[in-house]
Write a protein that holds these residues in place. Structure first.
Motif, PDB file in Angstrom:
ATOM      1  N   ASP A  91      -0.127   0.195  14.546  1.00  0.00           N
ATOM      2  CA  ASP A  91      -1.495   0.640  14.846  1.00  0.00           C
ATOM      3  C   ASP A  91      -2.291   0.851  13.566  1.00  0.00           C
ATOM      4  N   ALA A  92      -1.669   1.473  12.549  1.00  0.00           N
ATOM      5  CA  ALA A  92      -2.361   1.712  11.283  1.00  0.00           C
ATOM      6  C   ALA A  92      -2.740   0.398  10.607  1.00  0.00           C
ATOM      7  N   LEU A  93      -1.858  -0.597  10.687  1.00  0.00           N
ATOM      8  CA  LEU A  93      -2.148  -1.896  10.077  1.00  0.00           C
ATOM      9  C   LEU A  93      -3.242  -2.630  10.842  1.00  0.00           C
ATOM     10  N   CYS A  94      -3.272  -2.466  12.160  1.00  0.00           N
ATOM     11  CA  CYS A  94      -4.368  -3.049  12.940  1.00  0.00           C
ATOM     12  C   CYS A  94      -5.704  -2.453  12.497  1.00  0.00           C
ATOM     13  N   ASP A  95      -5.730  -1.149  12.275  1.00  0.00           N
ATOM     14  CA  ASP A  95      -6.952  -0.503  11.790  1.00  0.00           C
ATOM     15  C   ASP A  95      -7.328  -1.021  10.398  1.00  0.00           C
ATOM     16  N   ARG A  96      -6.338  -1.138   9.522  1.00  0.00           N
ATOM     17  CA  ARG A  96      -6.605  -1.553   8.142  1.00  0.00           C
ATOM     18  C   ARG A  96      -7.179  -2.965   8.089  1.00  0.00           C
ATOM     19  N   TYR A  97      -6.664  -3.853   8.929  1.00  0.00           N
ATOM     20  CA  TYR A  97      -7.100  -5.246   8.886  1.00  0.00           C
ATOM     21  C   TYR A  97      -8.099  -5.582   9.993  1.00  0.00           C
ATOM     22  N   GLU A  98      -8.628  -4.515  10.653  1.00  0.00           N
ATOM     23  CA  GLU A  98      -9.687  -4.674  11.659  1.00  0.00           C
ATOM     24  C   GLU A  98      -9.276  -5.627  12.776  1.00  0.00           C
ATOM     25  N   ILE A  99      -8.071  -5.394  13.295  1.00  0.00           N
ATOM     26  CA  ILE A  99      -7.552  -6.168  14.418  1.00  0.00           C
ATOM     27  C   ILE A  99      -7.660  -5.310  15.675  1.00  0.00           C
ATOM     28  N   ASP A 100      -8.277  -5.835  16.700  1.00  0.00           N
ATOM     29  CA  ASP A 100      -8.539  -5.082  17.923  1.00  0.00           C
ATOM     30  C   ASP A 100      -7.240  -4.830  18.685  1.00  0.00           C
ATOM     31  N   ASN A 101      -6.867  -3.564  18.797  1.00  0.00           N
ATOM     32  CA  ASN A 101      -5.677  -3.202  19.570  1.00  0.00           C
ATOM     33  C   ASN A 101      -6.012  -2.144  20.613  1.00  0.00           C
ATOM     34  N   ALA A 102      -7.274  -2.136  21.055  1.00  0.00           N
ATOM     35  CA  ALA A 102      -7.719  -1.132  22.015  1.00  0.00           C
ATOM     36  C   ALA A 102      -6.972  -1.249  23.344  1.00  0.00           C
ATOM     37  N   HIS A 103      -6.460  -2.439  23.645  1.00  0.00           N
ATOM     38  CA  HIS A 103      -5.753  -2.661  24.903  1.00  0.00           C
ATOM     39  C   HIS A 103      -4.295  -2.225  24.821  1.00  0.00           C
ATOM     40  N   ARG A 104      -3.877  -1.683  23.683  1.00  0.00           N
ATOM     41  CA  ARG A 104      -2.476  -1.270  23.512  1.00  0.00           C
ATOM     42  C   ARG A 104      -2.324   0.207  23.859  1.00  0.00           C
ATOM     43  N   GLU A 105      -2.257   0.514  25.151  1.00  0.00           N
ATOM     44  CA  GLU A 105      -2.067   1.893  25.579  1.00  0.00           C
ATOM     45  C   GLU A 105      -0.596   2.300  25.489  1.00  0.00           C
ATOM     46  N   LEU A 106       0.294   1.359  25.795  1.00  0.00           N
ATOM     47  CA  LEU A 106       1.733   1.575  25.670  1.00  0.00           C
ATOM     48  C   LEU A 106       2.323   0.464  24.819  1.00  0.00           C
ATOM     49  N   HIS A 107       3.503   0.705  24.269  1.00  0.00           N
ATOM     50  CA  HIS A 107       4.209  -0.346  23.538  1.00  0.00           C
ATOM     51  C   HIS A 107       4.672  -1.409  24.527  1.00  0.00           C
ATOM     52  N   GLY A 108       4.576  -2.652  24.142  1.00  0.00           N
ATOM     53  CA  GLY A 108       5.086  -3.755  24.945  1.00  0.00           C
ATOM     54  C   GLY A 108       5.523  -4.843  23.991  1.00  0.00           C
ATOM     55  N   ALA A 109       6.687  -5.446  24.232  1.00  0.00           N
ATOM     56  CA  ALA A 109       7.261  -6.365  23.249  1.00  0.00           C
ATOM     57  C   ALA A 109       6.367  -7.575  22.997  1.00  0.00           C
ATOM     58  N   LEU A 110       5.846  -8.205  24.046  1.00  0.00           N
ATOM     59  CA  LEU A 110       5.033  -9.399  23.838  1.00  0.00           C
ATOM     60  C   LEU A 110       3.693  -9.045  23.207  1.00  0.00           C
ATOM     61  N   LEU A 111       3.045  -7.996  23.691  1.00  0.00           N
ATOM     62  CA  LEU A 111       1.767  -7.573  23.110  1.00  0.00           C
ATOM     63  C   LEU A 111       1.942  -7.207  21.647  1.00  0.00           C
ATOM     64  N   ASP A 112       2.997  -6.477  21.326  1.00  0.00           N
ATOM     65  CA  ASP A 112       3.219  -6.076  19.936  1.00  0.00           C
ATOM     66  C   ASP A 112       3.532  -7.281  19.054  1.00  0.00           C
ATOM     67  N   ASN A 116       0.837  -1.201   0.000  1.00  0.00           N
ATOM     68  CA  ASN A 116       0.000   0.000   0.000  1.00  0.00           C
ATOM     69  C   ASN A 116       0.871   1.250   0.000  1.00  0.00           C
ATOM     70  N   PRO A 117       1.473   1.575  -1.153  1.00  0.00           N
ATOM     71  CA  PRO A 117       2.361   2.741  -1.234  1.00  0.00           C
ATOM     72  C   PRO A 117       1.643   4.020  -0.811  1.00  0.00           C
ATOM     73  N   GLY A 118       2.324   4.813   0.000  1.00  0.00           N
ATOM     74  CA  GLY A 118       1.768   6.089   0.423  1.00  0.00           C
ATOM     75  C   GLY A 118       0.840   6.014   1.618  1.00  0.00           C
ATOM     76  N   LYS A 119       0.480   4.813   2.042  1.00  0.00           N
ATOM     77  CA  LYS A 119      -0.416   4.660   3.189  1.00  0.00           C
ATOM     78  C   LYS A 119       0.411   4.522   4.476  1.00  0.00           C
ATOM     79  N   LYS A 120      -0.205   4.855   5.609  1.00  0.00           N
ATOM     80  CA  LYS A 120       0.463   4.692   6.895  1.00  0.00           C
ATOM     81  C   LYS A 120       0.780   3.214   7.120  1.00  0.00           C
ATOM     82  N   ALA A 121       1.939   2.950   7.699  1.00  0.00           N
ATOM     83  CA  ALA A 121       2.375   1.558   7.839  1.00  0.00           C
ATOM     84  C   ALA A 121       2.802   1.222   9.263  1.00  0.00           C
ATOM     85  N   SER A 122       2.402   2.041  10.241  1.00  0.00           N
ATOM     86  CA  SER A 122       2.704   1.698  11.630  1.00  0.00           C
ATOM     87  C   SER A 122       1.885   0.476  12.031  1.00  0.00           C
TER      88      SER A 122
END
Length: 241
Positions: free
Chosen positions: A136-157, A128-134
């Protein structure tokens, strides 16, 4: 195929300036299925943590005071990732830090330990050239629930990355859909093994979709003055008598 989703947290942004790894999170996939096995450890870096980094991951020097150093956990880490393909978001960052930790102990780099590295950040930018690729952005794009990700964490990420990676590469398993269905009785291949058939779902256009399609074709025909392959040729005009 064994793959390890991997993420780290660090004291800062650049191992070349002396920053160190303080958390490692790994999740195992085997043939694109989560196995439930994971590797997670906090590491005492023996140095201070940048305030900006604490704001990102929330890990403080006080929390790490009684945690093991990298030398104490390196063998377990190597055993977990050995011979696997690593899947990392922004791989150059994590690989640089981990290679530095390994080299400080006189051990082999990840390239010698693992079978390869897939960078999902690079993959996302290619898809997806030109689109956000963080992440969090990919979780939004693929409808993956990341509401519990308030801070970065290695295992959660790493767990979120596993879901993102499977969604990003879903086409690689499209030919495998339906292979678990039972074959019809008597269907055998030349070697006498049961043949597993794919079931195909047929989607038919609704009346509204057919009408919309006709409108599009009519507009194309009008702009091309009727010179369209799907239209029957107009009858030739009769010569005047």
């Amino acid at each position: 195929m064994r793959q390890i989703m991997l993420d780290t947290e660090t004291t800062g942004l650049d191992w070349r300036n002396g920053d160190r790894v303080i958390e490692i999170g790994c999740v195992e996939l085997l043939n694109r299925n989560l196995t439930g096995r994971h590797f997670h450890v906090y590491v005492n870096p023996g140095r201070s943590i940048d305030a900006e980094a604490v704001a990102v991951h929330g890990i403080t020097e006080e929390f790490l005071a009684d945690k093991p150093n990298f030398a104490a956990i390196v063998a377990d880490f190597e055993d977990f990732v050995r011979d696997a393909e690593l899947v990392i978001h922004n791989a150059s960052f994590d690989v640089g830090f981990l290679d530095n930790e390994l080299e400080l102990l006189g051990r082999s780099r990840l390239s010698s330990l693992c079978s390869g590295v897939i960078d999902t950040l690079k993959l996302a930018k290619e898809q997806n050239p030109g689109k956000k690729a963080s992440l969090d952005a990919l979780c939004d794009r693929y409808e993956i629930d990341n509401a519990h990700r308030e801070l970065h964490g290695a295992l959660l990420d790493a767990e979120l990355l596993a879901e993102v990676y499977l969604a990003m590469t879903r086409g690689q398993e499209s030919l495998m859909i339906g292979l678990e269905e039972e074959p019809a009785a008597g269907e055998l291949d030349s070697a006498g093994a049961s043949i597993r058939r794919m079931s195909l779902k047929v989607l038919r256009a609704s009346e509204a979709e057919r009408q919309a399609h006709d409108v599009v074709l009519a507009d194309i025909a009008k702009s091309n003055k009727g010179l369209c392959l799907w239209l029957p040729p107009e009858p030739a005009a009769e010569a005047p008598t």
